[in-house]
Design a protein around this motif. Structure first.
Motif, PDB file in Angstrom:
ATOM      1  N   ASN A   2      22.801  20.449 -16.438  1.00 15.72           N
ATOM      2  CA  ASN A   2      23.703  21.223 -17.541  1.00 15.72           C
ATOM      3  C   ASN A   2      22.928  22.081 -18.836  1.00 15.72           C
ATOM      4  O   ASN A   2      22.607  21.342 -19.833  1.00 15.72           O
ATOM      5  CB  ASN A   2      24.706  20.077 -18.174  1.00 15.72           C
ATOM      6  N   VAL A   3      22.650  23.135 -18.423  1.00 17.94           N
ATOM      7  CA  VAL A   3      21.763  24.054 -19.363  1.00 17.94           C
ATOM      8  C   VAL A   3      22.885  24.758 -20.526  1.00 17.94           C
ATOM      9  O   VAL A   3      23.722  25.441 -19.890  1.00 17.94           O
ATOM     10  CB  VAL A   3      20.938  24.879 -18.733  1.00 17.94           C
ATOM     11  N   LYS A   4      22.610  24.608 -21.751  1.00 20.40           N
ATOM     12  CA  LYS A   4      23.069  25.176 -22.700  1.00 20.40           C
ATOM     13  C   LYS A   4      22.983  26.669 -22.871  1.00 20.40           C
ATOM     14  O   LYS A   4      21.923  26.858 -22.671  1.00 20.40           O
ATOM     15  CB  LYS A   4      23.133  24.508 -24.219  1.00 20.40           C
ATOM     16  N   GLU A   5      24.026  27.145 -23.338  1.00 21.62           N
ATOM     17  CA  GLU A   5      23.717  28.697 -23.574  1.00 21.62           C
ATOM     18  C   GLU A   5      22.952  28.629 -24.952  1.00 21.62           C
ATOM     19  O   GLU A   5      22.789  27.702 -25.672  1.00 21.62           O
ATOM     20  CB  GLU A   5      24.961  29.459 -23.934  1.00 21.62           C
ATOM     21  N   TRP A   6      22.050  29.664 -25.080  1.00 25.57           N
ATOM     22  CA  TRP A   6      20.980  29.822 -26.186  1.00 25.57           C
ATOM     23  C   TRP A   6      21.687  29.501 -27.458  1.00 25.57           C
ATOM     24  O   TRP A   6      21.353  28.794 -28.263  1.00 25.57           O
ATOM     25  CB  TRP A   6      20.509  31.239 -26.101  1.00 25.57           C
ATOM     26  N   HIS A   7      22.955  30.251 -27.626  1.00 26.64           N
ATOM     27  CA  HIS A   7      23.560  30.331 -29.181  1.00 26.64           C
ATOM     28  C   HIS A   7      24.308  28.957 -29.381  1.00 26.64           C
ATOM     29  O   HIS A   7      24.693  28.547 -30.433  1.00 26.64           O
ATOM     30  CB  HIS A   7      24.509  31.358 -29.095  1.00 26.64           C
ATOM     31  N   GLU A   8      24.261  27.910 -28.181  1.00 27.70           N
ATOM     32  CA  GLU A   8      24.879  26.749 -28.328  1.00 27.70           C
ATOM     33  C   GLU A   8      23.916  25.759 -29.453  1.00 27.70           C
ATOM     34  O   GLU A   8      24.368  24.688 -29.571  1.00 27.70           O
ATOM     35  CB  GLU A   8      25.380  26.213 -27.225  1.00 27.70           C
ATOM     36  N   TYR A   9      22.592  26.002 -29.200  1.00 29.83           N
ATOM     37  CA  TYR A   9      21.776  25.251 -29.822  1.00 29.83           C
ATOM     38  C   TYR A   9      21.998  25.075 -31.427  1.00 29.83           C
ATOM     39  O   TYR A   9      22.120  26.170 -32.096  1.00 29.83           O
ATOM     40  CB  TYR A   9      20.228  25.550 -29.495  1.00 29.83           C
ATOM     41  N   SER A  10      21.851  23.949 -32.056  1.00 34.63           N
ATOM     42  CA  SER A  10      21.978  24.011 -33.337  1.00 34.63           C
ATOM     43  C   SER A  10      20.777  24.121 -34.314  1.00 34.63           C
ATOM     44  O   SER A  10      19.866  24.054 -33.530  1.00 34.63           O
ATOM     45  CB  SER A  10      22.706  22.461 -33.658  1.00 34.63           C
ATOM     46  N   GLU A  11      21.030  24.099 -35.572  1.00 33.54           N
ATOM     47  CA  GLU A  11      19.874  24.214 -36.450  1.00 33.54           C
ATOM     48  C   GLU A  11      19.045  23.137 -36.395  1.00 33.54           C
ATOM     49  O   GLU A  11      17.683  23.088 -36.156  1.00 33.54           O
ATOM     50  CB  GLU A  11      20.419  24.637 -37.879  1.00 33.54           C
ATOM     51  N   GLU A  12      19.565  22.091 -36.161  1.00 35.34           N
ATOM     52  CA  GLU A  12      18.970  20.644 -36.161  1.00 35.34           C
ATOM     53  C   GLU A  12      18.079  20.735 -34.904  1.00 35.34           C
ATOM     54  O   GLU A  12      16.939  20.136 -34.950  1.00 35.34           O
ATOM     55  CB  GLU A  12      19.960  19.445 -36.234  1.00 35.34           C
ATOM     56  N   GLU A  13      18.700  21.186 -33.641  1.00 33.54           N
ATOM     57  CA  GLU A  13      18.065  21.108 -32.433  1.00 33.54           C
ATOM     58  C   GLU A  13      16.755  21.957 -32.408  1.00 33.54           C
ATOM     59  O   GLU A  13      15.796  21.513 -32.018  1.00 33.54           O
ATOM     60  CB  GLU A  13      18.828  21.508 -31.161  1.00 33.54           C
ATOM     61  N   ILE A  14      16.848  22.990 -33.329  1.00 34.68           N
ATOM     62  CA  ILE A  14      15.767  24.014 -33.378  1.00 34.68           C
ATOM     63  C   ILE A  14      14.759  23.460 -34.122  1.00 34.68           C
ATOM     64  O   ILE A  14      13.567  23.498 -33.928  1.00 34.68           O
ATOM     65  CB  ILE A  14      16.253  25.357 -33.876  1.00 34.68           C
TER      66      ILE A  14
END
Ligand SMILES: C[S@@+](CC[C@H](N)C(=O)[O-])C[C@H]1O[C@@H](n2cnc3c(N)ncnc32)[C@H](O)[C@@H]1O
Length: 297
Positions: A2-14
């Motif tokens: 289950n791969v997230k879309e790029w824009h779904e990553y949060s600032e915390e995950e980045i």
């Protein structure tokens, strides 16, 4: 998977991805080994000299500068070399990157470089004030660069300046850029690129296992949109320039003639009237000093 879309990553995950990436030995080694003179980072000296001169004149005292996400301190060392009496702080989340800076400072006998291990948002929550914020090759590591710069402006003295430098523009995602980079690249890179092309791993974004969300804006930043967005939060671009950077000099000299000024830099202030008279002389100085063609916007 289950791969997230790029824009779904949060600032915390980045942020977490950046913490992991910039503690990795191969990445840290790259910065430790980097032989600056082989590469054309001359724009740091020239752009920062113009900015520091204007600031110093305006403030009438030594400049308090911070190299945000400064890693091994490229901008911080340049500032110290241009104006040795400036107060310089270097902030980065990776202590291993900062260790390179500590060693370099010791080698140079530089005792007053203030080195802070912190992530940018936590640092900006502290009660600090600077006249100059430098973001060097750093904005693309954030989901929302406008928010980051807005928060920086809250910590800036009224006549302060923010300098964004060596940031990838969205031109690096263009076919033209990828084609010329391929032509100029090493054979290792060529083999990898051809494999990827045939395996069709890249379709607008890397496939799941390839995702490096630390490089959140991996196809570059739409710099003109960024400038418009910054104006809407009260930050005014005094000067915006595009130029080639980070390659060997002979390569980057050709790039602008192919329409490939892929990096951008922006100098931002809170009230443009303060610096109106400085803009043209700064532009002339930068244009004259840089050994390659640049474009102002
Ligand atoms: C591409 S390197 C650039 C380093 C340096 N500014 C330069 O121009 O050589 C990006 C740097 O940003 C740092 N970084 C990434 N996200 C950060 C964050 N949220 N807060 C602080 N530093 C961060 C990394 O640790 C890394 O040193």
């Amino acid at each position: 998977m289950n791969v997230k879309e790029w824009h779904e990553y949060s600032e915390e995950e980045i942020l977490q991805a950046n913490i992991e990436k910039y503690q990795r030995d191969d990445i840290v080694k790259f910065y430790a080994d980097y032989e600056e003179p082989r590469y054309a980072y001359i724009e740091y000296e020239i752009i920062l000299a113009a900015v520091l001169k204007a600031l110093r004149e305006k403030l009438g005292r030594p400049v308090r500068a911070v190299d945000m996400c400064g890693g091994a301190g490229k901008a911080a060392f340049v500032i110290k070399s241009i104006q040795p009496d400036s107060e310089v702080t270097l902030v980065d989340l990776s202590d291993k990157m900062l260790e390179i800076a500590r060693q370099r400072a010791a080698k140079l006998g530089l005792k007053d470089l203030n080195i802070v291990a912190a992530d940018a948002f936590s640092f900006l929550q502290q009660d600090v004030e600077f006249d100059l914020f430098v973001y060097s090759s750093a904005l693309h590591h954030f989901k929302d660069p406008v928010n980051l710069l807005r928060l920086s402006a809250d910590r800036m003295s009224p006549k302060g300046l923010i300098t964004v430098i060596a940031e990838p523009s969205s031109l690096i995602g263009s076919r033209r850029f990828r084609f010329f980079r391929f032509l100029a690249a090493s054979s290792d890179y060529k083999v990898r690129a051809i494999k990827e092309c045939f395996q069709q791993k890249f379709k607008g974004k890397p496939a799941g296992e390839e995702i490096d969300i630390a490089e959140y804006h991996y196809t570059g930043i739409d710099d003109h949109q960024l400038c418009r967005d910054l104006v809407s939060v009260g930050l005014h671009p005094l000067m915006h320039l595009r130029y080639p950077t980070g390659g060997e000099l002979k390569t980057i000299k050709i790039m602008p003639y192919l329409g490939l000024c892929w990096a951008f830099g922006t100098i931002l202030c809170l009230s443009p009237d303060d610096y109106r008279a400085n803009v043209e002389p700064m532009k002339q100085y930068i244009k004259k000093q840089l050994p390659f063609r640049i474009r102002f916007y």
